[in-house]
Write a protein that holds these residues in place. Structure first.
Motif, PDB file in Angstrom:
ATOM      1  N   ALA A 119       3.157  63.813  29.055  1.00  0.00           N
ATOM      2  CA  ALA A 119       4.157  63.510  28.032  1.00  0.00           C
ATOM      3  C   ALA A 119       4.240  62.006  27.786  1.00  0.00           C
ATOM      4  N   PHE A 120       4.170  61.221  28.858  1.00  0.00           N
ATOM      5  CA  PHE A 120       4.195  59.763  28.710  1.00  0.00           C
ATOM      6  C   PHE A 120       2.972  59.278  27.939  1.00  0.00           C
ATOM      7  N   SER A 121       1.802  59.843  28.236  1.00  0.00           N
ATOM      8  CA  SER A 121       0.585  59.455  27.513  1.00  0.00           C
ATOM      9  C   SER A 121       0.704  59.771  26.032  1.00  0.00           C
ATOM     10  N   ARG A 122       1.265  60.942  25.708  1.00  0.00           N
ATOM     11  CA  ARG A 122       1.434  61.302  24.290  1.00  0.00           C
ATOM     12  C   ARG A 122       2.389  60.340  23.602  1.00  0.00           C
ATOM     13  N   MET A 123       3.459  59.988  24.274  1.00  0.00           N
ATOM     14  CA  MET A 123       4.423  59.071  23.678  1.00  0.00           C
ATOM     15  C   MET A 123       3.771  57.715  23.383  1.00  0.00           C
ATOM     16  N   MET A 124       2.924  57.246  24.282  1.00  0.00           N
ATOM     17  CA  MET A 124       2.257  55.964  24.092  1.00  0.00           C
ATOM     18  C   MET A 124       1.229  56.003  22.972  1.00  0.00           C
ATOM     19  N   THR A 125       0.755  57.211  22.622  1.00  0.00           N
ATOM     20  CA  THR A 125      -0.221  57.329  21.539  1.00  0.00           C
ATOM     21  C   THR A 125       0.431  57.713  20.209  1.00  0.00           C
ATOM     22  N   GLY A 126       1.757  57.607  20.130  1.00  0.00           N
ATOM     23  CA  GLY A 126       2.441  57.837  18.864  1.00  0.00           C
ATOM     24  C   GLY A 126       2.854  59.257  18.593  1.00  0.00           C
ATOM     25  N   GLN A 127       2.741  60.138  19.594  1.00  0.00           N
ATOM     26  CA  GLN A 127       3.134  61.533  19.417  1.00  0.00           C
ATOM     27  C   GLN A 127       4.536  61.768  19.962  1.00  0.00           C
ATOM     28  N   ASN A 128       5.095  62.927  19.634  1.00  0.00           N
ATOM     29  CA  ASN A 128       6.350  63.341  20.247  1.00  0.00           C
ATOM     30  C   ASN A 128       6.126  63.655  21.721  1.00  0.00           C
ATOM     31  N   VAL A 129       7.178  63.544  22.498  1.00  0.00           N
ATOM     32  CA  VAL A 129       7.068  63.807  23.938  1.00  0.00           C
ATOM     33  C   VAL A 129       6.777  65.275  24.193  1.00  0.00           C
ATOM     34  N   PHE A 130       7.355  66.163  23.400  1.00  0.00           N
ATOM     35  CA  PHE A 130       7.191  67.599  23.608  1.00  0.00           C
ATOM     36  C   PHE A 130       6.095  68.167  22.719  1.00  0.00           C
ATOM     37  N   LEU A 131       5.495  69.257  23.199  1.00  0.00           N
ATOM     38  CA  LEU A 131       4.558  70.056  22.429  1.00  0.00           C
ATOM     39  C   LEU A 131       5.106  71.479  22.330  1.00  0.00           C
ATOM     40  N   THR A 132       4.751  72.168  21.259  1.00  0.00           N
ATOM     41  CA  THR A 132       5.221  73.535  21.046  1.00  0.00           C
ATOM     42  C   THR A 132       4.039  74.482  20.976  1.00  0.00           C
ATOM     43  N   ASP A 133       4.093  75.552  21.757  1.00  0.00           N
ATOM     44  CA  ASP A 133       3.074  76.597  21.737  1.00  0.00           C
ATOM     45  C   ASP A 133       3.585  77.777  20.920  1.00  0.00           C
ATOM     46  N   PHE A 134       2.753  78.257  19.992  1.00  0.00           N
ATOM     47  CA  PHE A 134       3.069  79.430  19.178  1.00  0.00           C
ATOM     48  C   PHE A 134       2.119  80.549  19.598  1.00  0.00           C
ATOM     49  N   THR A 135       2.681  81.633  20.116  1.00  0.00           N
ATOM     50  CA  THR A 135       1.882  82.758  20.603  1.00  0.00           C
ATOM     51  C   THR A 135       2.266  84.015  19.850  1.00  0.00           C
ATOM     52  N   TYR A 136       1.244  84.742  19.388  1.00  0.00           N
ATOM     53  CA  TYR A 136       1.516  86.014  18.715  1.00  0.00           C
ATOM     54  C   TYR A 136       1.595  87.112  19.759  1.00  0.00           C
ATOM     55  N   SER A 183     -17.514  65.605  23.733  1.00  0.00           N
ATOM     56  CA  SER A 183     -16.363  66.366  23.220  1.00  0.00           C
ATOM     57  C   SER A 183     -15.118  65.497  23.153  1.00  0.00           C
ATOM     58  N   THR A 184     -15.294  64.272  22.622  1.00  0.00           N
ATOM     59  CA  THR A 184     -14.212  63.289  22.596  1.00  0.00           C
ATOM     60  C   THR A 184     -14.103  62.663  21.217  1.00  0.00           C
ATOM     61  N   LEU A 185     -12.857  62.487  20.770  1.00  0.00           N
ATOM     62  CA  LEU A 185     -12.567  61.770  19.529  1.00  0.00           C
ATOM     63  C   LEU A 185     -11.524  60.686  19.818  1.00  0.00           C
ATOM     64  N   ILE A 186     -11.732  59.500  19.242  1.00  0.00           N
ATOM     65  CA  ILE A 186     -10.757  58.425  19.305  1.00  0.00           C
ATOM     66  C   ILE A 186     -10.046  58.366  17.957  1.00  0.00           C
ATOM     67  N   CYS A 187      -8.731  58.500  17.973  1.00  0.00           N
ATOM     68  CA  CYS A 187      -7.963  58.606  16.725  1.00  0.00           C
ATOM     69  C   CYS A 187      -6.893  57.515  16.659  1.00  0.00           C
ATOM     70  N   GLN A 188      -6.401  57.309  15.446  1.00  0.00           N
ATOM     71  CA  GLN A 188      -5.270  56.403  15.288  1.00  0.00           C
ATOM     72  C   GLN A 188      -4.019  57.017  15.907  1.00  0.00           C
ATOM     73  N   ARG A 189      -3.035  56.189  16.187  1.00  0.00           N
ATOM     74  CA  ARG A 189      -1.794  56.651  16.794  1.00  0.00           C
ATOM     75  C   ARG A 189      -1.110  57.680  15.895  1.00  0.00           C
ATOM     76  N   GLY A 190      -0.657  58.777  16.517  1.00  0.00           N
ATOM     77  CA  GLY A 190       0.083  59.791  15.781  1.00  0.00           C
ATOM     78  C   GLY A 190      -0.752  60.695  14.916  1.00  0.00           C
ATOM     79  N   ALA A 191      -2.080  60.716  15.093  1.00  0.00           N
ATOM     80  CA  ALA A 191      -2.945  61.515  14.222  1.00  0.00           C
ATOM     81  C   ALA A 191      -2.906  63.002  14.550  1.00  0.00           C
ATOM     82  N   TYR A 192      -2.586  63.362  15.776  1.00  0.00           N
ATOM     83  CA  TYR A 192      -2.657  64.759  16.211  1.00  0.00           C
ATOM     84  C   TYR A 192      -1.600  65.614  15.520  1.00  0.00           C
TER      85      TYR A 192
END
Length: 279
Positions: free
Chosen positions: A105-122, A152-161
């Motif tokens: 979560a800390f790594s995501r925050m540092m890369t411009g993402q939200n701290v939480f992720l949401t899983d959608f399961t059918y 299998s790696t991509l380098i993206c701008q902050r918040g791209a995911y």
């Protein structure tokens, strides 16, 4: 008590102990037989579902300058997305929001993402469920497969995911030089996506894909890089010519990308969500 009586009692005790040991051995054998008949459950990664979503088939990107993505899920399939990205979900789709580990979560925050992720399961037994995702500012959405790129790696701008299979990891990547961090327009920390499966990225502006040959260099306006492969050397250089630097409108520095590899530059004039100008 005579000697023969003591011998008979000792023999009876020995027989009783033998029967108890034999009973315990039979129970252990029964347990082993039962456990061998129970199918083993294989956990994938951090309790991740084993079913991979082929977003090239399941995802549909709609819209022009401000796009949305609709993803169809079959029974048991799980889509992971940035929290707050959901527009709608149909009956049978269940959502679960989590940190997925404090360090991650800390790594995501540092890369411009939200701290939480949401899983959608059918969770339906048959048919399909649908999840609609949007972006936090008018953006184009692109689908990329990590298997198409080196390591299998991509380098993206902050918040791209935006979304992906749960097997995709969001990590921190650092610029290789202080000058690139200060003047490259991307900051010191970039977003690194690793793992398996497809990802959906968001980016403001018109997207252009460039493939660089060995030793080929591409100069890009600062802050306009969306994603690039790990094999590309990313740095900055001063704009040549005093008049170009002062009056060219591109600033004192431009980002330089040196191949081999692929890059996704995007042209954006202003990135603020309220007054985004796209070119």
């Amino acid at each position: 008590m005579n000697a023969s009586t003591r011998i008979r009692i000792a023999a009876l005790r020995h027989a009783s102990r033998s029967r108890r040991v034999a009973t315990r051995n039979e129970l252990c054998c029964d347990r082993r037989l039962l456990s061998s008949n129970v199918p083993a459950t294989t956990e994938v990664g951090d309790n991740l579902p084993s079913k991979q979503i082929d977003l090239s088939v399941s995802a549909k990107i709609e819209g022009e300058e401000s796009q949305i993505a609709t993803i169809k899920l079959r029974p048991g399939e799980t889509l992971r997305a940035e929290s707050g990205a959901m527009l709608f979900m149909t009956h049978g789709v269940e959502m679960a929001t989590d940190l997925h580990g404090a360090s991650a979560a800390f790594s995501r925050m540092m890369t411009g993402q939200n701290v939480f992720l949401t899983d959608f399961t059918y969770k339906g037994d048959k048919g399909e469920g649908t999840v609609g995702l949007g972006t936090d500012f008018p953006s184009k959405i692109i689908r990329l497969s990590l298997e198409d790129y080196e390591d299998s790696t991509l380098i993206c701008q902050r918040g791209a995911y935006l979304a992906s299979n749960p097997s995709v990891n969001i990590e921190m990547a650092y610029t290789k030089s202080l000058s690139a961090g200060f003047f490259g327009g991307q900051g010191f920390i970039l977003q690194k996506l690793t793992g398996q499966g497809d990802v959906l990225l968001k980016a403001g502006g018109t997207l252009v894909e460039k493939e660089l040959e060995e030793g080929e260099t591409l100069r890009v306006t600062s802050g306009s890089i969306v994603a690039l492969t790990s094999t590309i050397d990313y740095d900055i250089q001063m704009m040549p010519g005093i008049k170009n630097a002062m009056f060219g409108g591109e600033g004192l520095f431009v980002a330089t990308l040196k191949g081999p590899g692929k890059g996704e530059p995007a042209h954006t004039s202003i990135k603020e969500p309220t007054n985004l100008l796209l070119g």
